[in-house]
Design an enzyme around this catalytic site. Sequence first.
Site, PDB file in Angstrom:
ATOM      1  N   THR A  63       4.357  23.180 -22.685  1.00 39.76           N
ATOM      2  CA  THR A  63       4.401  24.233 -23.395  1.00 39.76           C
ATOM      3  C   THR A  63       2.992  25.593 -21.864  1.00 39.76           C
ATOM      4  O   THR A  63       1.980  24.518 -21.395  1.00 39.76           O
ATOM      5  CB  THR A  63       4.292  25.451 -24.384  1.00 39.76           C
ATOM      6  N   GLU A  64       3.234  26.457 -21.111  1.00 43.41           N
ATOM      7  CA  GLU A  64       2.194  26.570 -19.639  1.00 43.41           C
ATOM      8  C   GLU A  64       1.015  26.745 -20.640  1.00 43.41           C
ATOM      9  O   GLU A  64      -0.007  26.947 -19.495  1.00 43.41           O
ATOM     10  CB  GLU A  64       2.935  27.766 -18.890  1.00 43.41           C
TER      11      GLU A  64
END
Lengths: 230, 230, 227, 227
Positions: free
Chosen positions: D64-65
């Site tokens: 997840t960024e």
Amino acid sequence: MITTIAATADEAVADVEDGSTVLVGGFGLAGMPFDLIDALIRQGAGELTVVSNNAGNGDAGLAALLKAGRVRKVICSFPRQSDSYVFDGLYRSGRIELEVVPQGTLAERIRAGGAGIGAFYCPVGAGTLLAEGKETREIDGRAHVLEYPVKGDVALIAAHRADTLGNLVYRRTARNFGPVMATAATTVVAQVTDIVAAGEIDPETVVTPGIHVDRLVRAEARRLTVQGAR
Amino acid sequence: MITTIAATADEAVADVEDGSTVLVGGFGLAGMPFDLIDALIRQGAGELTVVSNNAGNGDAGLAALLKAGRVRKVICSFPRQSDSYVFDGLYRSGRIELEVVPQGTLAERIRAGGAGIGAFYCPVGAGTLLAEGKETREIDGRAHVLEYPVKGDVALIAAHRADTLGNLVYRRTARNFGPVMATAATTVVAQVTDIVAAGEIDPETVVTPGIHVDRLVRAEARRLTVQGAR
Amino acid sequence: MTATHAAPGAGPVEHLGRGPLTTDELAARIARDIAPGSYVNLGIGQPTRIAEHLPPDAGIVLHTENGMLGMGPAADGDAIDPDLTNAGKVPVTELPGAAYFHHADSFAMMRGGHLDVCVLGAFEVSAHGDLANWHTGDPDAIPAVGGAMDLAVGAREVLVMMRLFTRDGAPKLVPVCTCPLTGSGCVSRVYTDYGVFVPGPDGVRVLETYGATVEELRELLAVDLIR
Amino acid sequence: MTATHAAPGAGPVEHLGRGPLTTDELAARIARDIAPGSYVNLGIGQPTRIAEHLPPDAGIVLHTENGMLGMGPAADGDAIDPDLTNAGKVPVTELPGAAYFHHADSFAMMRGGHLDVCVLGAFEVSAHGDLANWHTGDPDAIPAVGGAMDLAVGAREVLVMMRLFTRDGAPKLVPVCTCPLTGSGCVSRVYTDYGVFVPGPDGVRVLETYGATVEELRELLAVDLIR
């Protein structure tokens, strides 16, 4: 220079000036320095440029600063969210300026600001609206956009724990923009849940070394509300 | 892709090809991947370009690879040391090519290689011999040199501990170039003293996430010799 | 030590009736100018000795560019750990509140202007503050720069610690560097055995002298010395 | 499900005698194409649902960024931690072997080509693989890009998950995007309810169809469909 511990959040932000560029940590609510923002609202500095991933959620934190009319411009990646009504209203009525930057480019520009990089060629955004007016160059057959550093006069961040030298550790995805913002502002203020003696944080696990932190303040206990999707 | 665990260092470097660019971790002896270099010598790949901070100390590690005649070119910041006699001899007899890069620029170029940055403007070295032939630009009144990324076909690094997913932690200043080199090569091989189950390294303390590591191998126990000054 | 104390702005203090500073005295002199709470990088070689003269309670934190803040003194005996060295690859120790980081972060810290002070040795410093300390210019020398250029460009204040003359008596504070440069106009102060100097666009201001008068130094140096 | 199985290279498989894929079926279809051991970013919205269909023992690691690898399913009840969310700001959980890192490192990972796959939603994809998914082009819309452009440029394979037609029946696989672009020529595959497509310089290759033949789709789309 050495990190100082402020007695209150108000003391920690007392010298923020009108017209400052303020880097504000957090991704949505995770890592948002609520106490420092509330103190900044009480302090009264206006005409601010705020650099943050979002442009406020609900009525608290960054949204409250916007609502108080203190922000002239927002530089962010994602202003429009399900609960960004404060920003939306200001924007639609032309009372706030917006610069949208791809999220990774925003993080990298802040890193460059803290790392003494003059500018960098970035493939993200090449050929899109967000590269309009920017210098581009083809490198290894791929279009790149020339991106310049972002620096703050002040950074307001939230971390988990500090030692008295200002070394910081974060918690889970609340780490997000804190570490890069801490490198890129003239004055860096961190709110933390806990301040321990030097030597009580394992030196291998320090994420932000104290050299980057000017002031610490213990955060008020606060139960964050978790927002929904977006 | 997923990290694999090699039974031996020989297996871990079996596919290194002649003419490869090899990033070699370490600062002097700290963080030097001795087992992997010894295996690479046995493996036989030649005409290598080696990127490392130094150009070998004494007769072991990188110095042994140079002595075996496998290296065509060294890109480093500090070849000349009190015990760099192997490199010195090769260089003075014209049998090895040298590119000297300021230490921080070397680290940043490797980072850029791993971070998808096309090039960056760096103030270090502007106006010096090491900027000759490089594009320069004045930014904010200061001269900057345009620096390009460094990438490897292979990176050989030493870390302290890994989990089975390839997450790495380092020890003290042996961390040095490992984390950036792990991001910048097609195949990344790490020798570690210990491999633990996934979940046994605190996720807050991981320095190199497993995504960057292709192969792990347990290092042979080895008492490092500490060299003197320089 | 006989000192001619002068009011601020009244020109340099000439410490006469004594010889030039020893290396140890010079290290102590520099240490006195490092403000409490500073983050400092001490270059390889003689500048390392400044650490011995920093007051332990001044909160001065030492940086070593191979990835550490909070570096302690050199390690001896069982305290030697091959994984813990300084930039000169000498085994060192760790102080409470230390932090480790990788090379790119360490040099980002440096280049980004976060270090208050670095102290470097030099072959030559020019009257304009150019620094030459990485390459003698000898065509047979193997070039090796290490972190010298990064430090010269990055630290807020770049102090030089050197002898004022070579063994052959040639001045090392010169109108123009003859050795290849490390950085241009980057030196804020030059601390030498014979005196402390501030290079600048209008010439070299003398802050103090040791064992020689400004006039005596003027005759030995080819640079404009400003009182 | 009636499938017309064809030999490789013999053209698209037309799954007829059934309707188009449901969102859930589409998520499962994409999950099947993600190789074991891949590092994957699932975009905000529908792509998130692909996670439910990944075999737990395939060693697929989710990124997840906002700074994490090894993201687990959404969190409920007491497992909700305001400090642990995905890129859509939904509370999630942590799997064994997870790692946290800051935003610059997270996007360096992405832009540096370390993610094997990302799956994104889209407003439009062009026959050449241009992606439009951040801005409708509506002049009244507040622009907001988030990490969309970084993912489009950075992942080794950019998969799109979308319906083939808008609610009004307009095709979203188009000769040229009318919405502002997210990235040029970046899409490797387009997974839709009606079929799976590979955009490219010579037109759009059809890999599979669901509930419609290639001929039927050809009549509805303005792009060249290649068998």
